[in-house]
Write an enzyme that holds these catalytic residues in place. Structure first.
Site, PDB file in Angstrom:
ATOM      1  CD  GLU A 117      34.583  84.586  33.702  1.00 16.09           C
ATOM      2  OE1 GLU A 117      34.688  83.362  33.514  1.00 16.09           O
ATOM      3  OE2 GLU A 117      33.600  85.237  33.348  1.00 16.09           O
ATOM      4  CD  GLU A 137      35.892  82.742  29.385  1.00 12.75           C
ATOM      5  OE1 GLU A 137      36.690  83.520  28.811  1.00 12.75           O
ATOM      6  OE2 GLU A 137      35.788  82.672  30.624  1.00 12.75           O
TER       7      GLU A 137
HETATM    8  C1  3HC Z   1      32.232  80.166  32.734  1.00 12.88           C
HETATM    9  C2  3HC Z   1      33.593  80.448  32.177  1.00 12.88           C
HETATM   10  O1  3HC Z   1      33.636  81.773  31.701  1.00 12.88           O
HETATM   11  C3  3HC Z   1      33.868  79.480  31.101  1.00 12.88           C
HETATM   12  C4  3HC Z   1      35.279  79.017  31.074  1.00 12.88           C
HETATM   13  O2  3HC Z   1      36.087  79.220  31.931  1.00 12.88           O
HETATM   14  S1  3HC Z   1      35.648  78.116  29.702  1.00 12.88           S
HETATM   15  C5  3HC Z   1      37.319  77.682  29.930  1.00 12.88           C
HETATM   16  C6  3HC Z   1      38.237  78.804  29.644  1.00 12.88           C
HETATM   17  N1  3HC Z   1      39.576  78.312  29.635  1.00 12.88           N
HETATM   18  C7  3HC Z   1      40.160  77.967  28.488  1.00 12.88           C
HETATM   19  O3  3HC Z   1      39.626  78.132  27.414  1.00 12.88           O
HETATM   20  C8  3HC Z   1      41.527  77.389  28.608  1.00 12.88           C
HETATM   21  C9  3HC Z   1      41.566  76.085  27.853  1.00 12.88           C
HETATM   22  N2  3HC Z   1      42.833  75.414  28.027  1.00 12.88           N
HETATM   23  C10 3HC Z   1      43.929  75.799  27.367  1.00 12.88           C
HETATM   24  O4  3HC Z   1      43.962  76.754  26.622  1.00 12.88           O
HETATM   25  C11 3HC Z   1      45.154  74.962  27.575  1.00 12.88           C
HETATM   26  O5  3HC Z   1      44.731  73.664  27.898  1.00 12.88           O
HETATM   27  C12 3HC Z   1      46.071  75.493  28.700  1.00 12.88           C
HETATM   28  C13 3HC Z   1      46.714  76.800  28.231  1.00 12.88           C
HETATM   29  C14 3HC Z   1      45.288  75.714  29.961  1.00 12.88           C
HETATM   30  C15 3HC Z   1      47.161  74.448  29.010  1.00 12.88           C
HETATM   31  O6  3HC Z   1      47.844  74.124  27.834  1.00 12.88           O
HETATM   32  P1  3HC Z   1      48.901  72.905  27.792  1.00 12.88           P
HETATM   33  O7  3HC Z   1      49.814  73.028  28.938  1.00 12.88           O
HETATM   34  O8  3HC Z   1      49.461  72.867  26.422  1.00 12.88           O
HETATM   35  O9  3HC Z   1      48.066  71.597  28.085  1.00 12.88           O
HETATM   36  P2  3HC Z   1      46.851  70.971  27.283  1.00 12.88           P
HETATM   37  O10 3HC Z   1      47.314  69.728  26.628  1.00 12.88           O
HETATM   38  O11 3HC Z   1      46.147  71.987  26.452  1.00 12.88           O
HETATM   39  O12 3HC Z   1      45.868  70.614  28.478  1.00 12.88           O
HETATM   40  C16 3HC Z   1      46.213  69.625  29.431  1.00 12.88           C
HETATM   41  C17 3HC Z   1      44.978  68.855  29.779  1.00 12.88           C
HETATM   42  O13 3HC Z   1      44.079  69.725  30.475  1.00 12.88           O
HETATM   43  C18 3HC Z   1      42.792  69.701  29.865  1.00 12.88           C
HETATM   44  N3  3HC Z   1      42.218  71.032  30.031  1.00 12.88           N
HETATM   45  C19 3HC Z   1      42.797  72.211  29.777  1.00 12.88           C
HETATM   46  N4  3HC Z   1      41.961  73.217  30.097  1.00 12.88           N
HETATM   47  C20 3HC Z   1      40.830  72.646  30.562  1.00 12.88           C
HETATM   48  C21 3HC Z   1      39.604  73.162  31.055  1.00 12.88           C
HETATM   49  N5  3HC Z   1      39.371  74.446  31.174  1.00 12.88           N
HETATM   50  N6  3HC Z   1      38.655  72.258  31.421  1.00 12.88           N
HETATM   51  C22 3HC Z   1      38.865  70.932  31.342  1.00 12.88           C
HETATM   52  N7  3HC Z   1      40.015  70.392  30.895  1.00 12.88           N
HETATM   53  C23 3HC Z   1      40.994  71.254  30.518  1.00 12.88           C
HETATM   54  C24 3HC Z   1      43.067  69.348  28.419  1.00 12.88           C
HETATM   55  O14 3HC Z   1      41.929  68.793  27.797  1.00 12.88           O
HETATM   56  C25 3HC Z   1      44.194  68.349  28.569  1.00 12.88           C
HETATM   57  O15 3HC Z   1      43.612  67.120  28.922  1.00 12.88           O
HETATM   58  P3  3HC Z   1      44.307  65.743  28.463  1.00 12.88           P
HETATM   59  O16 3HC Z   1      45.698  65.766  28.997  1.00 12.88           O
HETATM   60  O17 3HC Z   1      43.428  64.695  29.036  1.00 12.88           O
HETATM   61  O18 3HC Z   1      44.291  65.777  26.966  1.00 12.88           O
END
Ligand code: 3HC
Length: 723
Positions: A117, A137
């Site tokens: 975004e 999301e």
């Molecule tokens: C207002 C907005 O519209 C709302 C948003 O943006 S909501 C967030 C949208 N983003 C997401 O849903 C992405 C979520 N994250 C993921 O899918 C995966 O973590 C990823 C593809 C980014 C990375 O995957 P991968 O490399 O396998 O690492 P993964 O183990 O999942 O994550 C690494 C660390 O980052 C953290 N992390 C990942 N995404 C995060 C996020 N968006 N916020 C906070 N922490 C996050 C994980 O909890 C993990 O923490 P840890 O090591 O302490 O357990």
């Protein structure tokens, strides 16, 4: 929940007049409030400085941003941040997108959720071909809240935007370029320099200065758009009937299409505020963090051990499970030796593996070229000669103790001393399997769920002697083969089968007292399980159901409800789906339909059990059926936790979701139970145990927590601190 460091941004202004602002918040450069504050500070500075003509935004260490900091959801925020629209409209739209100097996003690695975004607010986007871009999301029970619902359709059209948001699937840079989501594809080495030049070109009017929010060229005409939205609504209702937020997302998108993007932004703000507080979102966020927490095992992963490299794996047994496990491994580039006892079985195993891979080719998930490459990682053998350099063996032969004992004794002779000995047994004690070896420290369970190349869960079973190094190695392998690992103790049924053994038994108990088989399945499916307990028994097959049932009768005779219904059906050659008859009748396309004959078997089983129809059970409401089937599962989960078979309550939530299909939007078995309260569950189980016997008797762990009003998932320390 961890957001680790709080993050910041770094700004460097080059002699070319471009300010490069880099997001720094490892591990995924999430957008915490610290990052956003720091960005705004640098951004305003860049706008004020006369030597800055344009701005490039990027992320440190090859990752643009994994999105808004999920751990900040629900956290207490200062008042100005609670003002509706503060971030999405005031900051992102009216400050950044409306800035007097152009911004270009340089995307490598990830641009997910708020990350994408942010990039869409920029006036142009460049990306590497492998970057992942998406708005996931909805998998967290919320909708894009920083303008994504409005800007994505304006860049890629409504159909693709809806698909990306409703499935939460990302696209790679290449596809993003074809779609129009990004403006150029660049190699990682050239990314930032090309973005700098692009930004200067915008200043020099050689490239367009675009505010995505006001683009209309990709939007379908209104009539067509309404049809697309109508279809999306129907799909969402069908695929996720219990979920509201996909429909809310479609409504928000529609507002933007019909009433204009600013109206859409305001609707997005309003909807997001409600969704972020919803039970669905809390549950899904719990699942997100719990899934990542399964690989943090106290006393094991906190010792600084480094996983050893596994270069070659041997699999014993090319039956269904063995070939599925081999498929999972070669798909993740592990060279595999498959051992069988004769040519016929070996050929059958290899053909099964090829068929598993071929079905991916047919679905477009694997190219023909990669099919050949993957198959070339597989070698068949009939002896142990090639085992001298394997780093891990997974035994997947039939459930026969002496055969397994012999195999493990042989393995000790032929494999190198560091080799991990894993067994895929789902019923046999690992100590027994390793009895004829002196290698107990490297014996571990690797309990896959069928189909092993598809199902996302792997139970890693440790004995008291399994070395922490072996568990660390197994955790690493499971990550590489894209499974979520749950480390569990070595006891009957481990975690998943153990906590769900009362699931079918409760359903049988109710049926013998007058509840309807098909109503139970219907209610449980509506609750969100992929299928009800009877349809599941048909799918698994009664042979397996009875064999597993026997294990529990032996181990926990006092709380195993003994119904003869399934053995009676089996006696009549009704063994489930494979025989086209079980609780249901199956046609040639495996479509299930109710069988009027079933009542005869039920009556017979009822008379053997000596129970009679209970009018209260006949009239049970949906809520009662759900509770009477799942509270015994909760009770068993409490025992598993109390006995130390699982390390954490959240591991059981993940086990229930990934192993049994418990609806993730209810947060997993214990998270759901805690939403109802330990006191309530205890009182219900206590009441039913008086009416229907020991099967429902609440365990000591549940009783203790109920008496103190403590959640079932609270840590032991917290429970003790309230003593
Ligand atoms: C207002 C907005 O519209 C709302 C948003 O943006 S909501 C967030 C949208 N983003 C997401 O849903 C992405 C979520 N994250 C993921 O899918 C995966 O973590 C990823 C593809 C980014 C990375 O995957 P991968 O490399 O396998 O690492 P993964 O183990 O999942 O994550 C690494 C660390 O980052 C953290 N992390 C990942 N995404 C995060 C996020 N968006 N916020 C906070 N922490 C996050 C994980 O909890 C993990 O923490 P840890 O090591 O302490 O357990």
């Amino acid at each position: 929940m961890s957001s680790r460091g709080r993050g910041h941004t770094v700004m460097e202004v080059g002699p070319d007049g471009v300010a490069l602002i880099t997001i720094v918040n490892p591990p995924v450069n999430s957008l915490s409030y610290h990052v956003l504050d720091s960005f705004m500070h640098n951004f305003h500075l860049a706008l004020r400085r006369d030597d800055v003509k344009a701005i490039v935004v990027t992320g440190a260490k090859g990752k643009f941003s994994g999105g808004f900091d999920i751990s900040a959801f629900g956290a207490q925020e200062p008042k100005d941040r609670l003002k509706p629209g503060w971030l999405s409209i005031e900051i992102f739209t009216d400050t950044i997108e409306a800035a007097t100097k152009p911004l270009v996003a340089a995307i490598d690695g990830l641009a997910l959720g708020g990350g994408l975004e942010f990039a869409m607010v920029c006036n142009a986007r460049l990306s590497t071909s492998t970057a992942q871009l998406g708005l996931p999301e909805l998998q967290l029970g919320i909708i894009p809240g920083l303008g994504g619902t409005q800007r994505l359709p304006r860049l890629v059209g409504l159909t693709k935007a809806l698909e990306m948001m409703l499935t939460s699937k990302s696209v790679n840079g290449k596809e993003a370029f074809t779609l129009g989501l990004i403006d150029g594809l660049v190699s990682p080495d050239d990314l930032v320099n090309t973005a700098r030049q692009w930004a200067l070109d915008i200043v020099g009017h050689q490239r367009p200065w675009i505010a995505t929010l006001y683009k209309t060229d990709k939007l379908e005409p209104l009539g067509e758009a309404r049809e697309i939205l109508k279809f999306a609504r129907a799909q969402a209702r069908k695929q996720a009937p219990n979920l509201q937020h996909p429909l809310v997302c479609i409504d928000v998108i529609e507002t933007g299409v019909v009433a204009g993007p600013r109206a859409g932004l305001w609707k997005e703000v309003e909807a997001s505020q409600g969704l972020v507080k919803s039970d669905t979102s809390k549950s899904l966020i719990h699942i997100f963090f719990s899934q990542r927490r399964t690989s943090k095992v106290p006393g094991v992963t906190d010792r600084g051990l480094v996983p050893r490299q596994v270069r070659k794996v041997a699999i014993l047994g090319g039956g269904l499970m063995g070939s599925e496990i081999a498929t999972a491994l070669i798909l993740s580039n592990y060279p595999v030796i498959l051992k069988e006892v004769n040519e016929k079985f070996l050929d059958a195993g290899i053909n099964r593996i090829k068929a598993n891979l071929y079905s991916r080719v047919k679905k477009g998930k694997l190219t023909q070229e990669n099919f050949e490459k993957t198959v070339s990682l597989l070698k068949g053998t009939l002896d142990y000669e090639s085992f001298k350099d394997v780093d891990m063996v997974i035994e997947a032969v039939i459930e026969n103790v002496s055969l397994k004992q012999q195999i493990f004794a042989d393995l000790e002779k032929y494999c190198p001393p560091h080799c991990i000995f894993a067994s895929n047994t789902s019923t046999i004690d690992l100590n027994l399997i390793g009895e004829r070896t002196t290698s107990q420290d490297r014996i571990v369970g690797s309990h896959f769920f069928s189909p092993a190349h598809v199902m996302p869960l792997l139970e890693i079973v440790h004995t008291k002697q399994t070395s922490p190094q072996v568990i660390v190695d197994m955790l690493d392998i499971s990550k590489k083969i894209k499974k979520t690992p749950v480390v569990v103790g070595n006891d009957t049924g481990f975690a998943v089968i153990r906590i769900f053994f009362p699931y079918r038994l409760a359903a049988l108990l109710l049926v013998e007292r007058g509840a309807d088989v098909y109503q139970i399945d219907d209610v449980i499916t509506k609750f969100g399980m992929p299928m009800g307990p009877f349809r599941l028994a048909d799918l698994v097959g009664f042979g397996v159901v009875i064999a597993i049932g026997m294990q529990f009768i032996q181990k926990f005779p006092e709380r195993t409800y003994k119904s003869m219904l399934i053995p009676l059906l089996q006696q009549d050659k009704r063994a489930g789906e494979t025989t086209c008859k079980g609780f249901y009748l199956y046609d040639d396309e495996r479509k299930a339909s109710p069988d009027p004959e079933l009542k005869n078997y039920i009556e017979k089983a009822r008379s053997i059990s000596g129970v009679s129809v209970d009018p209260k059970v006949v009239k049970l409401q949906e809520k009662d059926i759900i509770e009477m089937i799942f509270f015994p599962v909760v009770n068993e989960a409490c025992r598993v936790l109390d006995e130390g078979i699982a390390f954490k309550a959240s591991d059981l939530d993940i086990s229930s979701v990934m192993g049994m299909g418990f609806p993730p939007y209810r947060g997993g078995i214990l998270f759901w139970a805690d939403s109802l309260g330990s006191k309530y569950i205890y009182s219900k189980l206590e009441k039913w145990s008086l009416l229907y016997g020991e099967f429902f008797k609440p365990c000591a762990y549940l009783a203790a927590r109920a008496s103190k009003g403590i959640p079932l998932s609270a840590s032991v320390e917290l429970a003790n601190s309230r003593l």
